[in-house]
Write a protein that holds these residues in place. Structure first.
Motif, PDB file in Angstrom:
ATOM      1  N   GLY A 158      88.338  44.476  44.845  1.00 23.29           N
ATOM      2  CA  GLY A 158      89.197  43.515  45.051  1.00 23.29           C
ATOM      3  C   GLY A 158      91.232  44.647  45.240  1.00 23.29           C
ATOM      4  N   CYS A 159      90.979  46.255  44.976  1.00 29.14           N
ATOM      5  CA  CYS A 159      91.145  46.881  45.080  1.00 29.14           C
ATOM      6  C   CYS A 159      91.290  46.867  46.661  1.00 29.14           C
ATOM      7  CB  CYS A 159      91.253  47.776  44.632  1.00 29.14           C
ATOM      8  SG  CYS A 159      91.486  48.263  42.894  1.00 29.14           S
ATOM      9  N   SER A 160      90.373  47.049  47.410  1.00 29.03           N
ATOM     10  CA  SER A 160      90.163  47.078  48.980  1.00 29.03           C
ATOM     11  C   SER A 160      91.012  45.657  49.567  1.00 29.03           C
ATOM     12  CB  SER A 160      89.089  47.149  49.340  1.00 29.03           C
ATOM     13  OG  SER A 160      88.479  48.454  49.170  1.00 29.03           O
ATOM     14  N   VAL A 161      90.755  44.543  49.108  1.00 32.61           N
ATOM     15  CA  VAL A 161      91.689  43.528  49.709  1.00 32.61           C
ATOM     16  C   VAL A 161      92.979  44.020  49.262  1.00 32.61           C
ATOM     17  CG1 VAL A 161      91.630  41.167  49.110  1.00 32.61           C
ATOM     18  CG2 VAL A 161      89.722  42.471  49.469  1.00 32.61           C
ATOM     19  N   LEU A 211      93.623  53.895  46.939  1.00 30.70           N
ATOM     20  CA  LEU A 211      92.217  53.008  46.418  1.00 30.70           C
ATOM     21  C   LEU A 211      92.058  54.010  45.044  1.00 30.70           C
ATOM     22  CD1 LEU A 211      89.762  51.059  46.401  1.00 30.70           C
ATOM     23  CD2 LEU A 211      88.458  52.480  48.021  1.00 30.70           C
ATOM     24  N   ALA A 212      92.228  55.092  45.404  1.00 29.82           N
ATOM     25  CA  ALA A 212      91.799  55.846  43.255  1.00 29.82           C
ATOM     26  C   ALA A 212      92.414  55.289  41.965  1.00 29.82           C
ATOM     27  CB  ALA A 212      91.750  57.426  43.734  1.00 29.82           C
ATOM     28  N   GLU A 213      93.701  54.878  42.753  1.00 30.66           N
ATOM     29  CA  GLU A 213      94.827  54.464  41.596  1.00 30.66           C
ATOM     30  C   GLU A 213      94.340  53.392  41.482  1.00 30.66           C
ATOM     31  OE1 GLU A 213      98.482  54.890  43.279  1.00 30.66           O
ATOM     32  OE2 GLU A 213      98.486  57.573  42.817  1.00 30.66           O
ATOM     33  N   CYS A 214      94.231  52.515  42.144  1.00 30.30           N
ATOM     34  CA  CYS A 214      94.310  50.671  41.231  1.00 30.30           C
ATOM     35  C   CYS A 214      92.661  50.637  41.106  1.00 30.30           C
ATOM     36  CB  CYS A 214      94.117  50.292  43.218  1.00 30.30           C
ATOM     37  SG  CYS A 214      93.680  48.737  42.673  1.00 30.30           S
ATOM     38  N   GLU A 239      76.787  45.637  34.389  1.00 32.81           N
ATOM     39  CA  GLU A 239      78.324  45.428  33.986  1.00 32.81           C
ATOM     40  C   GLU A 239      78.712  46.262  34.436  1.00 32.81           C
ATOM     41  OE1 GLU A 239      81.505  44.244  30.516  1.00 32.81           O
ATOM     42  OE2 GLU A 239      79.068  44.415  29.606  1.00 32.81           O
ATOM     43  N   ALA A 240      78.853  47.603  34.241  1.00 35.55           N
ATOM     44  CA  ALA A 240      78.976  48.625  34.852  1.00 35.55           C
ATOM     45  C   ALA A 240      79.429  48.795  36.773  1.00 35.55           C
ATOM     46  CB  ALA A 240      79.340  49.791  33.967  1.00 35.55           C
ATOM     47  N   VAL A 241      78.215  48.178  37.073  1.00 33.72           N
ATOM     48  CA  VAL A 241      78.595  48.774  37.735  1.00 33.72           C
ATOM     49  C   VAL A 241      79.002  47.214  38.851  1.00 33.72           C
ATOM     50  CG1 VAL A 241      76.028  48.319  40.406  1.00 33.72           C
ATOM     51  CG2 VAL A 241      75.832  50.076  38.161  1.00 33.72           C
ATOM     52  N   ARG A 242      79.148  46.397  37.979  1.00 34.47           N
ATOM     53  CA  ARG A 242      79.331  45.276  39.097  1.00 34.47           C
ATOM     54  C   ARG A 242      80.984  45.522  38.752  1.00 34.47           C
ATOM     55  NH1 ARG A 242      75.729  41.794  36.332  1.00 34.47           N
ATOM     56  NH2 ARG A 242      76.215  41.880  34.258  1.00 34.47           N
ATOM     57  N   ALA A 243      81.353  46.159  37.653  1.00 32.94           N
ATOM     58  CA  ALA A 243      83.111  46.190  37.533  1.00 32.94           C
ATOM     59  C   ALA A 243      83.209  47.154  38.615  1.00 32.94           C
ATOM     60  CB  ALA A 243      83.331  46.618  35.539  1.00 32.94           C
ATOM     61  N   LEU A 244      82.439  48.102  38.853  1.00 38.57           N
ATOM     62  CA  LEU A 244      82.884  49.482  40.025  1.00 38.57           C
ATOM     63  C   LEU A 244      83.351  48.370  41.279  1.00 38.57           C
ATOM     64  CD1 LEU A 244      83.148  52.436  40.628  1.00 38.57           C
ATOM     65  CD2 LEU A 244      80.721  52.199  40.859  1.00 38.57           C
ATOM     66  N   ALA A 245      82.712  47.638  41.613  1.00 35.65           N
ATOM     67  CA  ALA A 245      82.034  46.728  43.151  1.00 35.65           C
ATOM     68  C   ALA A 245      82.827  46.161  43.303  1.00 35.65           C
ATOM     69  CB  ALA A 245      80.894  46.227  42.971  1.00 35.65           C
ATOM     70  N   GLY A 246      83.816  45.380  41.512  1.00 39.94           N
ATOM     71  CA  GLY A 246      84.763  44.711  41.678  1.00 39.94           C
ATOM     72  C   GLY A 246      86.116  44.849  42.040  1.00 39.94           C
ATOM     73  N   GLY A 256      96.017  43.481  51.891  1.00 40.01           N
ATOM     74  CA  GLY A 256      97.077  42.799  52.281  1.00 40.01           C
ATOM     75  C   GLY A 256      98.407  43.402  51.769  1.00 40.01           C
ATOM     76  N   ASP A 257      98.972  44.312  51.535  1.00 34.61           N
ATOM     77  CA  ASP A 257     100.015  44.450  51.211  1.00 34.61           C
ATOM     78  C   ASP A 257     100.548  44.982  52.865  1.00 34.61           C
ATOM     79  OD1 ASP A 257     100.194  44.398  48.711  1.00 34.61           O
ATOM     80  OD2 ASP A 257      99.435  46.051  47.622  1.00 34.61           O
ATOM     81  N   ALA A 258      99.314  45.847  53.069  1.00 33.34           N
ATOM     82  CA  ALA A 258      99.691  46.711  54.226  1.00 33.34           C
ATOM     83  C   ALA A 258     100.091  46.102  55.515  1.00 33.34           C
ATOM     84  CB  ALA A 258      98.089  47.803  54.901  1.00 33.34           C
ATOM     85  N   LEU A 259      99.290  44.258  55.563  1.00 35.87           N
ATOM     86  CA  LEU A 259      99.431  43.402  56.349  1.00 35.87           C
ATOM     87  C   LEU A 259     100.724  42.700  55.954  1.00 35.87           C
ATOM     88  CD1 LEU A 259      96.018  41.887  56.788  1.00 35.87           C
ATOM     89  CD2 LEU A 259      97.156  43.257  58.528  1.00 35.87           C
ATOM     90  N   LYS A 260     101.060  42.621  54.873  1.00 42.03           N
ATOM     91  CA  LYS A 260     102.632  41.747  54.178  1.00 42.03           C
ATOM     92  C   LYS A 260     103.758  43.059  55.371  1.00 42.03           C
ATOM     93  CE  LYS A 260     103.369  42.463  51.080  1.00 42.03           C
ATOM     94  NZ  LYS A 260     103.707  42.484  48.996  1.00 42.03           N
ATOM     95  N   ASP A 261     103.478  43.914  55.428  1.00 37.79           N
ATOM     96  CA  ASP A 261     104.402  44.812  55.114  1.00 37.79           C
ATOM     97  C   ASP A 261     104.103  44.769  57.288  1.00 37.79           C
ATOM     98  OD1 ASP A 261     105.113  45.922  52.753  1.00 37.79           O
ATOM     99  OD2 ASP A 261     104.204  47.142  52.890  1.00 37.79           O
ATOM    100  N   ARG A 262     103.586  44.454  58.019  1.00 39.05           N
ATOM    101  CA  ARG A 262     103.438  44.064  58.900  1.00 39.05           C
ATOM    102  C   ARG A 262     103.785  43.428  59.750  1.00 39.05           C
ATOM    103  NH1 ARG A 262      98.415  47.811  61.440  1.00 39.05           N
ATOM    104  NH2 ARG A 262      98.870  49.683  60.191  1.00 39.05           N
ATOM    105  N   PHE A 263     103.897  41.730  58.422  1.00 38.73           N
ATOM    106  CA  PHE A 263     104.653  40.560  60.014  1.00 38.73           C
ATOM    107  C   PHE A 263     105.360  39.682  58.644  1.00 38.73           C
ATOM    108  CE2 PHE A 263      99.659  41.131  59.963  1.00 38.73           C
ATOM    109  CZ  PHE A 263      99.678  40.702  62.289  1.00 38.73           C
TER     110      PHE A 263
END
Length: 122
Positions: free
Chosen positions: A108-111, A47-50, A97-104, A115-122
């Motif tokens: 976005g990175c969490s999703v 998450l930090a990297e993304c 704007e900075a707070v919105r970018a942080l939240a976004g 998604g990557d984790a689920l893709k690897d399982r199915f």
């Protein structure tokens, strides 16, 4: 003569900065610093990297520095203990704007990671 020498040293430094890819070098240093700040505040490595990459691409240096105001102040825990405390920390940033970018970036990175984790399982 002394000022000419100082000016030449300045020009040499500026030339080296430009030759070595100064803007990209600065971006890499900034991204590493943002990533480390996220890690220091409990974000998992993926998450930090993304998020660091997205935040550096989206925000200015000044906005990234404003996000440092989210850090706990004296008497506060590492993580906000209530919604009220979380909102107070976001208000300290004083840059919507900075707070919105942080939240976004976080969302976005969490999703993306899920998604990557689920893709690897199915």
């Amino acid at each position: 003569m002394r000022y000419v020498l100082l000016f030449l040293v300045f020009l040499a430094g500026l030339g080296a900065f430009w030759f070595l890819g100064g803007e990209k070098l600065l971006e890499r240093v900034t991204e590493a610093r943002v990533e480390q700040a996220l890690l220091d505040n409990g974000a998992p490595v993926p998450l930090a990297e993304c998020m660091a990459e997205r935040l550096v691409d989206t925000l200015t240096i000044e906005q990234l520095l404003k996000l440092e105001k989210l850090a706990p102040q004296e008497g506060e825990g590492r993580l906000p203990s209530s919604a009220t405390e979380a909102i107070a920390r976001f208000n300290r940033v004083d840059d919507p704007e900075a707070v919105r970018a942080l939240a976004g970036a976080g969302a976005g990175c969490s999703v993306s990671i899920i998604g990557d984790a689920l893709k690897d399982r199915f």
